[in-house]
Design a protein around this motif. Structure first.
Motif, PDB file in Angstrom:
ATOM      1  N   ALA A 181     -31.115   1.386  11.154  1.00  0.00           N
ATOM      2  CA  ALA A 181     -32.133   2.229  10.511  1.00  0.00           C
ATOM      3  C   ALA A 181     -32.947   1.501   9.458  1.00  0.00           C
ATOM      4  CB  ALA A 181     -31.472   3.463   9.908  1.00  0.00           C
ATOM      5  N   ASP A 182     -32.376   0.492   8.820  1.00  0.00           N
ATOM      6  CA  ASP A 182     -33.098  -0.215   7.766  1.00  0.00           C
ATOM      7  C   ASP A 182     -33.898  -1.410   8.291  1.00  0.00           C
ATOM      8  OD1 ASP A 182     -30.765  -1.577   8.406  1.00  0.00           O
ATOM      9  OD2 ASP A 182     -30.501  -2.376   6.384  1.00  0.00           O
ATOM     10  N   GLU A 183     -33.975  -1.566   9.596  1.00  0.00           N
ATOM     11  CA  GLU A 183     -34.723  -2.666  10.207  1.00  0.00           C
ATOM     12  C   GLU A 183     -35.801  -2.111  11.128  1.00  0.00           C
ATOM     13  OE1 GLU A 183     -32.196  -5.528  12.133  1.00  0.00           O
ATOM     14  OE2 GLU A 183     -30.713  -5.429  10.523  1.00  0.00           O
ATOM     15  N   SER A 184     -36.759  -2.973  11.458  1.00  0.00           N
ATOM     16  CA  SER A 184     -37.835  -2.598  12.386  1.00  0.00           C
ATOM     17  C   SER A 184     -37.914  -3.616  13.505  1.00  0.00           C
ATOM     18  CB  SER A 184     -39.183  -2.574  11.669  1.00  0.00           C
ATOM     19  OG  SER A 184     -39.210  -1.563  10.713  1.00  0.00           O
ATOM     20  N   ARG A 197     -39.331   3.370  14.932  1.00  0.00           N
ATOM     21  CA  ARG A 197     -39.515   4.712  14.371  1.00  0.00           C
ATOM     22  C   ARG A 197     -40.991   4.935  14.109  1.00  0.00           C
ATOM     23  NH1 ARG A 197     -36.779   1.888  11.778  1.00  0.00           N
ATOM     24  NH2 ARG A 197     -37.213   0.693   9.973  1.00  0.00           N
TER      25      ARG A 197
END
Length: 162
Positions: A56-59, A82
């Motif tokens: 969740a803390d990465e793209s 996201r």
């Protein structure tokens, strides 16, 4: 791919896009060779599955594009981990940069068009993904600063070895 194309078509109809632009968008999609549609559909599903695996803390971004033989029409599909305002702005910068690069290479700005489609996974269970569309044509008159900023974002140069 049929489901994805139907989703793009209904997204275009739901948007504030004019009817002539909706027809142009659907025409752009229809230019994708029939033989490539199944391959692209599977690739997009794989890209979505890959995006769901990212913490969740990465793209993570994945892209696929097609340029027609005349060099004037381009179709870009992307997936991101996201959706949000930053992702939407980054997507827009990618599409505008690739459109700018295309008409700079061909010298055919006035005949050029680019359709960008971004899929982002949904986690609420209501549907598997969200679809974001961007269609642009002609010369967007990007400033040299915008081209530089977008190029740095999407085409970073490797650090020089010391």
């Amino acid at each position: 791919m049929r489901i994805i194309m139907e989703d793009v078509a209904t997204s275009a109809i739901r948007s504030q896009m004019s009817e002539p632009n909706q027809q142009l968008l659907l025409s752009d999609l229809d230019k994708l060779p029939v033989g490539a549609r199944a391959e692209w559909g599977q690739l997009l599903l794989d890209m979505l599955a890959d995006a769901r695996e990212v913490p969740a803390d990465e793209s993570k971004w994945r892209w696929r594009r097609s340029i027609d033989p005349s060099g004037t029409r381009q179709l870009i599909f992307g997936c991101a981990t996201r959706f949000g305002p930053e992702v939407e702005a980054a997507f827009q910068s990618y599409v505008l940069l690739r459109h700018h690069q295309l008409h700079q290479q061909t010298g055919l700005a006035e005949q050029s068009s680019t359709l960008g489609v971004l899929l982002t996974p949904r986690t609420d269970g209501s549907r598997p993904w969200d679809t974001t569309l961007l269609r642009t044509e002609g010369d967007n008159e990007l400033s040299s600063e915008e081209v530089e900023r977008y190029t740095e974002l999407w085409n970073p140069q490797p650090a020089e070895a010391s």
